[in-house]
Design a protein around this motif. Structure first.
Motif, PDB file in Angstrom:
ATOM      1  N   GLY A 123       0.785  -1.235   0.000  1.00 33.26           N
ATOM      2  CA  GLY A 123       0.000   0.000   0.000  1.00 33.26           C
ATOM      3  C   GLY A 123       0.811   1.276   0.000  1.00 33.26           C
ATOM      4  N   HIS A 124       2.105   1.201  -0.239  1.00 34.08           N
ATOM      5  CA  HIS A 124       2.997   2.367  -0.133  1.00 34.08           C
ATOM      6  C   HIS A 124       2.554   3.494  -1.066  1.00 34.08           C
ATOM      7  CE1 HIS A 124       6.582   4.730   0.440  1.00 34.08           C
ATOM      8  NE2 HIS A 124       7.160   3.784   1.165  1.00 34.08           N
ATOM      9  N   ILE A 125       2.567   4.714  -0.545  1.00 33.24           N
ATOM     10  CA  ILE A 125       2.296   5.897  -1.356  1.00 33.24           C
ATOM     11  C   ILE A 125       3.395   6.932  -1.129  1.00 33.24           C
ATOM     12  CG2 ILE A 125      -0.206   5.562  -1.353  1.00 33.24           C
ATOM     13  CD1 ILE A 125      -0.427   7.793   0.743  1.00 33.24           C
ATOM     14  N   ALA A 126       3.432   7.922  -1.992  1.00 32.28           N
ATOM     15  CA  ALA A 126       4.289   9.091  -1.811  1.00 32.28           C
ATOM     16  C   ALA A 126       3.437  10.332  -1.979  1.00 32.28           C
ATOM     17  CB  ALA A 126       5.434   9.092  -2.819  1.00 32.28           C
ATOM     18  N   TYR A 127       3.946  11.444  -1.447  1.00 32.48           N
ATOM     19  CA  TYR A 127       3.261  12.724  -1.536  1.00 32.48           C
ATOM     20  C   TYR A 127       4.157  13.700  -2.299  1.00 32.48           C
ATOM     21  CZ  TYR A 127       0.659  10.719   2.415  1.00 32.48           C
ATOM     22  OH  TYR A 127      -0.070   9.885   3.242  1.00 32.48           O
ATOM     23  N   VAL A 128       3.610  14.360  -3.297  1.00 33.01           N
ATOM     24  CA  VAL A 128       4.325  15.398  -4.032  1.00 33.01           C
ATOM     25  C   VAL A 128       3.660  16.729  -3.707  1.00 33.01           C
ATOM     26  CG1 VAL A 128       5.051  16.258  -6.284  1.00 33.01           C
ATOM     27  CG2 VAL A 128       4.881  13.784  -5.890  1.00 33.01           C
ATOM     28  N   ILE A 129       4.456  17.649  -3.204  1.00 32.42           N
ATOM     29  CA  ILE A 129       3.970  18.992  -2.890  1.00 32.42           C
ATOM     30  C   ILE A 129       4.905  19.979  -3.581  1.00 32.42           C
ATOM     31  CG2 ILE A 129       3.246  20.572  -1.077  1.00 32.42           C
ATOM     32  CD1 ILE A 129       3.288  18.253   0.888  1.00 32.42           C
ATOM     33  N   ASP A 130       4.403  20.650  -4.601  1.00 33.45           N
ATOM     34  CA  ASP A 130       5.229  21.542  -5.416  1.00 33.45           C
ATOM     35  C   ASP A 130       6.445  20.767  -5.928  1.00 33.45           C
ATOM     36  OD1 ASP A 130       3.339  23.432  -4.809  1.00 33.45           O
ATOM     37  OD2 ASP A 130       4.573  24.538  -3.389  1.00 33.45           O
ATOM     38  N   ASP A 131       7.651  21.200  -5.552  1.00 32.75           N
ATOM     39  CA  ASP A 131       8.869  20.550  -6.044  1.00 32.75           C
ATOM     40  C   ASP A 131       9.508  19.671  -4.976  1.00 32.75           C
ATOM     41  OD1 ASP A 131       9.567  22.675  -4.424  1.00 32.75           O
ATOM     42  OD2 ASP A 131      11.265  23.308  -5.658  1.00 32.75           O
ATOM     43  N   ALA A 132       8.687  19.131  -4.073  1.00 32.53           N
ATOM     44  CA  ALA A 132       9.178  18.250  -3.018  1.00 32.53           C
ATOM     45  C   ALA A 132       8.477  16.900  -3.095  1.00 32.53           C
ATOM     46  CB  ALA A 132       8.942  18.881  -1.646  1.00 32.53           C
ATOM     47  N   LEU A 133       9.255  15.841  -2.951  1.00 27.77           N
ATOM     48  CA  LEU A 133       8.735  14.480  -2.961  1.00 27.77           C
ATOM     49  C   LEU A 133       9.034  13.828  -1.622  1.00 27.77           C
ATOM     50  CD1 LEU A 133       7.751  11.791  -4.350  1.00 27.77           C
ATOM     51  CD2 LEU A 133      10.154  11.462  -5.028  1.00 27.77           C
TER      52      LEU A 133
END
Length: 262
Positions: A123-133
């Motif tokens: 179930g792994h996810i990542a979050y992208v916020i503007d130019d940050a991962l």
């Protein structure tokens, strides 16, 4: 603690446990203060006390204890909302809001994209916020996570998705593994001059007790052995040495298997 400025927020970075990093996203245009994968509660609590702030949210990338152990204590102390992957919600302590690519979190002042990246866990996810991962244990400095619950095909597909992000995207992963990963990378890609340069820089940073994270997508594409299969010339070179198919996924799989034994 180290801090990094982005256009809409500041990222504060805390070392935790043996080699973990916890991140605190401090939004500029709202009161949002978001902990990312809190392995423990002490670092965040100290920051909030020192700066007279309240933690508003926690975002988790996956269920492993060294990413979620601070959830319950921080929620009890601050009343913050705990956010985690919908496909892993039953394993996220104290979760309030389950999110996915189709249903990303809504936090005032920030536009957050969710990427579903199975491989390390299902179930792994990542979050992208503007130019940050914020990618948890999928992508590391010069490395990638072990494949525990998913398949190598899933992990390869997850890594290729991350490689499609803009090169300047800063990678906030959850562990300081870069120097050890670079030692392995040199056995895979010894003629890579950029890898040699990165190793020199990394050794100096660690000698100065500085983090090697964040790195960037561009850095990882050029030096990370698990993304190098995206380069056709590298695939041909590696396949000829190892006697494997020059298919990028096949090359990745062989490299991942070697790293597991390294």
């Amino acid at each position: 603690m180290w801090s990094y400025q982005h256009s809409n927020f500041t990222v504060h970075q805390f070392a935790a446990l043996k080699d973990n990093y916890i991140y605190l996203i401090d939004a500029h245009n709202s009161g949002a203060l978001i902990a990312v994968d809190p392995a423990e509660a002490v670092s965040i609590s100290r920051f909030c006390k020192a700066h007279d702030r309240t933690l508003t949210h926690i975002i988790n990338t996956h269920h492993h204890w060294d990413h979620t152990d601070g959830n319950k204590a921080l929620k009890q102390k601050f009343g913050c909302k705990v956010i985690g992957p919908a496909n892993d919600a039953h394993r996220i302590p104290a979760i309030d809001i389950a999110v996915s690519e189709k249903s990303p979190p809504r936090i005032a002042g920030l536009e957050i994209t969710v990427l579903q990246l199975p491989g390390h866990t299902s179930g792994h996810i990542a979050y992208v916020i503007d130019d940050a991962l914020f990618c948890g244990d999928v992508l590391f400095g010069a490395g990638c996570g072990r494949v525990f619950e998913g398949t190598r095909t899933e992990m390869w597909n997850s890594l290729t998705r991350l490689a499609e992000l803009a090169g300047e995207t800063r990678i906030y992963c959850a562990h300081e593994y870069t120097l050890a990963n670079l030692e392995f990378a040199q056995t895979v890609d010894p003629s890579n001059g950029l890898l040699v340069e990165r190793t020199v820089r990394t050794k100096q940073l660690r000698a100065d007790h500085q983090p090697t994270i964040p790195s960037t997508i561009a850095d990882e594409i050029s030096t990370n052995p698990f993304l190098r299969p995206l380069n056709a010339e590298f695939c041909r070179y590696y396949a000829s040495l190892r006697g494997v198919d020059a298919n990028p996924e096949k090359v990745f799989t062989d490299i991942r298997d070697r790293k597991d034994r390294f």
